[in-house]
Design an enzyme around this catalytic site. Structure first.
Site, PDB file in Angstrom:
ATOM      1  N   HIS A   1       0.828  -1.211   0.000  1.00  0.00           N
ATOM      2  CA  HIS A   1       0.000   0.000   0.000  1.00  0.00           C
ATOM      3  C   HIS A   1       0.858   1.255   0.000  1.00  0.00           C
ATOM      4  O   HIS A   1       1.940   1.299   0.576  1.00  0.00           O
ATOM      5  CB  HIS A   1      -1.048  -0.014   1.114  1.00  0.00           C
ATOM      6  N   GLU A  13      -5.183   1.886   2.540  1.00  0.00           N
ATOM      7  CA  GLU A  13      -5.097   0.721   3.435  1.00  0.00           C
ATOM      8  C   GLU A  13      -5.390   1.126   4.871  1.00  0.00           C
ATOM      9  O   GLU A  13      -6.088   0.434   5.604  1.00  0.00           O
ATOM     10  CB  GLU A  13      -3.700   0.087   3.346  1.00  0.00           C
ATOM     11  N   GLU A  14      -4.850   2.270   5.278  1.00  0.00           N
ATOM     12  CA  GLU A  14      -4.920   2.672   6.686  1.00  0.00           C
ATOM     13  C   GLU A  14      -6.337   3.084   7.121  1.00  0.00           C
ATOM     14  O   GLU A  14      -6.589   3.290   8.298  1.00  0.00           O
ATOM     15  CB  GLU A  14      -3.938   3.823   6.965  1.00  0.00           C
ATOM     16  N   HIS A  25       3.449   3.428  12.922  1.00  0.00           N
ATOM     17  CA  HIS A  25       2.456   4.517  12.970  1.00  0.00           C
ATOM     18  C   HIS A  25       2.929   5.705  13.805  1.00  0.00           C
ATOM     19  O   HIS A  25       2.136   6.370  14.463  1.00  0.00           O
ATOM     20  CB  HIS A  25       1.082   4.030  13.484  1.00  0.00           C
TER      21      HIS A  25
END
Lengths: 336, 338
Positions: free
Chosen positions: A62, A198-199, A305
């Site tokens: 991604h 994706e996130e 993250h």
């Protein structure tokens, strides 16, 4: 690979705004494969190999990273925001950010002197934080940002010997490996999906999987490594320097057992992802059509993250080797 | 006037925690362009300008910054540290810092992985937040207990003349003192001026003790930063960025100096606000005023956001206001005859 990885990590591409990473990737792969972009902004590429593949294989990485989205502006010119993807508020407090690729900002909050000792022990609350770009009024701020503008945490790529410290290793490492495979691997045909969003719920890969309609999939990712001093052995998930993390199950997918075993017995440095946590695009890919046999190969990353994920350079090389090995295994029909 | 932004950026990039001398050495070099300087204890810098009387006014700005000291090093490359100065430890996870070991290395404060953050994470003490050097067992060769750690941020420009980085507390004030020295160089001064760039403020107003004792001033102004405005900050606790010099009024400060500073600002059209404090000021003024038989002391401050983080923000126009306020006040004779 590390040159490409560095340049990829230093690009800003929050979910839904993957333009800079997409352009970079297209520029890298355009002479090596057939490619197109779709309605959501995914890149779908087909790499012609010397041999026809036994299975229709798709590899996915991604392009998006976690970030922020501006939701309102106060009368004093401060910007309120929400996170795009999961970011802990402690990773936001007092951080430098960049809005729309070019505007400097800071996530501000109360100074420690004005916080009660009780409050200092509790996690910071996201809604107590705001972005400061130096604007002096709402009108002033709106000259350069708009509601919906995206921001990312600054966290430039750097290396400490054999380790990398950077933002966005999740999942620029997947992008870097996939670019490398398109450029270098030519034994068998395969499809590549560089996916968006994706996130925010595995959205891009849902449609690339539909478009490609593969028999098998390899998902290239970054995953949580908790090999931190003070964390008990059973909670470490995976460790830096011990190779690729191979998933058997997470909150989004149950993985193909044969692929999992094939990866673990490859002789290439790898380890089980020893926890049922998190999830990645496998969650939507393996459900596509009549089902897709899927394996997820991940780079162990501490502090995922955040602006400063830490990963091991050798693990990156192992990810490339293992991706190649799985590709060959699946496409040659060696795995039943 | 010197280029305030350039000087501030230079000074904020220099390290001044514990016995790290970079900031102090740089400030010494900058200040000694305009007046005679000495170093009292390796770190505190004193500059002197002769005036036309024996009366001495001391201007102080502390040179040290908040940071950390290493308290343990393990085999896996993780350190524990203690903070030097008040630091909000909730903002540390995933923050990059520089460890000043045998060589400088970048390290990252560890963050609780999401799968272990069930329920509410508490932030009881800094030693539970390990500092990851990312170099494994090699850390033991490079880092020792007692080494210092500094924030690693570098300066950035925001809109409207505002800038952001680490250590603006108190390099913003150090910048002002250097600018004032340049502005007053060669001018006829009503009294002697001592410029003190003092060490150890963040550890409890330490360096200024000896410096004040040595200089024995008649009058003093502690130049520091104070709270700028922001969401959730009571307006009585702060002054807006861009509103000028913050002139201190407090039971511990000399009210005649406060008043005269305000009068000067009024008459010269220099922007200022009044910063009222209810007792001690939390600045070096608290220490200076009780030196020997007592020193008439006041504070002049620069509004700053996100104090004690590596994302401190100041408005360069406020630095300019502080410089003008101090120069005019000095040339007008302070409270020497008041």
């Amino acid at each position: 690979m590390f040159d490409i990885l560095e340049r990829l990590c230093n690009l800003d591409s929050t979910s839904g705004d993957e333009i800079s990473v997409r352009e970079f990737i297209i520029n890298e792969i355009k002479d090596y494969c057939d490619w197109k972009t779709d309605n959501l902004g995914n890149i779908i590429a087909f790499k012609k190999g010397k041999n026809k593949s036994a299975k229709k294989l798709m590899l996915d990485a991604h392009m998006d990273e976690v970030g922020l989205i501006i939701t309102s502006v106060t009368a004093d010119g401060f910007l309120k925001f929400k996170t795009v993807g999961g970011i802990d508020a402690s990773a936001l407090m007092f951080r430098s950010i960049k809005i729309n690729d070019n505007i400097n900002g800071v996530i501000s909050g109360k100074p420690i002197h004005l916080i009660s000792s009780d409050e200092r022990k509790k996690p910071p609350k996201e809604d107590s934080l705001y972005i400061d770009i130096g604007a002096i009024s709402k009108e002033d701020a709106l000259k350069c940002v708009s509601l919906g503008s995206r921001a990312v945490l600054c966290g430039e790529y750097s290396e400490n010997g054999e380790k990398i410290i950077s933002k966005a290793l999740d999942d620029r490492i997947g992008c870097a490996v996939l670019i490398k495979l398109i450029k270098e691997y030519d034994e068998y045909d395969f499809y590549a999906s560089f996916s968006v969003q994706e996130e925010v719920g595995l959205r891009g890969a849902k449609v690339t999987a539909f478009a490609i309609n593969p028999d098998s999939a390899i998902v290239l990712e970054g995953t949580t490594a908790a090999d931190i001093s003070g964390v008990s052995e059973e909670n470490k998930v995976c460790k830096l320097g011990e190779g690729v993390a191979v998933s058997f199950m997470d909150t989004a997918a149950v993985y193909d057992k044969e692929y999992y075993d094939y990866a673990l017995t490859s002789g290439i440095k790898c380890q089980p992802k020893a926890a049922v946590t998190g999830g990645n695009n496998s969650g939507v890919i393996h459900f596509n059509g009549e089902g897709v046999r899927t394996v997820a190969l991940s780079l162990p990353c501490r502090y995922i993250h955040t602006s400063s994920s830490v990963a091991d350079k050798d693990d990156c090389e192992c990810l490339l080797s293992l991706a190649k090995y799985m590709l060959k295994g699946i496409c040659s029909g060696k795995i039943s | 006037m010197i280029d305030l932004k350039e000087t501030l950026f230079l000074l904020s990039n220099a390290d001044g925690v514990g016995d790290l001398k970079e900031a102090s050495d740089l400030a010494y070099n900058l200040l000694s362009k305009y007046c005679e300087c000495t170093k009292t204890d390796n770190l505190t810098v004193i500059g002197f300008m002769k005036g036309e009387s024996d009366y001495t006014l001391m201007l102080d700005a502390h040179i040290d910054q908040v940071g950390f000291v290493v308290t343990s090093v393990d085999d896996k490359g993780f350190l524990t540290v203690k903070n030097i100065g008040g630091i909000d430890i909730r903002a540390l996870p995933s923050r990059r810092v520089t460890v000043h070991g045998k060589e400088k290395i970048t390290a990252v404060f560890s963050a609780t992985p999401p799968h272990l953050a069930k329920g509410e994470v508490t932030y009881d003490d800094i030693e539970s937040i390990k500092l990851d050097t990312a170099i494994g067992s090699k850390a033991k060769e490079i880092v020792s207990v007692g080494d210092y750690v500094t924030f690693a941020n570098t300066p950035k420009e925001l809109f409207n003349n505002r800038v952001c980085s680490r250590s603006f507390d108190n390099r913003a004030a150090v910048t002002c003192l250097i600018a004032v020295a340049e502005m007053l160089r060669g001018k006829k001064l009503p009294f002697n001026l001592a410029f003190v760039l003092s060490d150890g403020e963040e550890l409890g107003l330490r360096g200024i003790r000896a410096a004040t004792f040595k200089i024995d001033p008649n009058e003093a102004i502690a130049v520091d930063v104070s709270f700028g405005d922001g969401i959730g900050i009571d307006s009585e606790d702060c002054s807006p960025l861009g509103s000028g010099a913050m002139i201190g009024v407090a039971p511990t400060l000399d009210s005649k100096i406060s008043k005269r500073l305000m009068n000067i600002c009024e008459s010269k059209n220099i922007p200022y606000t009044t910063e009222v404090m209810d007792g001690k000021t939390g600045t070096n003024a608290d220490m200076i005023s009780v030196n020997k038989e007592g020193v008439r002391t006041c504070t002049v401050s620069i509004p700053l956001r996100n104090m004690h983080s590596d994302a401190e923000i100041v408005d360069l126009s406020d630095l300019e206001s502080v410089c003008q306020c101090l120069c005019e006040y000095i040339l007008a004779g302070g409270v020497k005859d008041v």
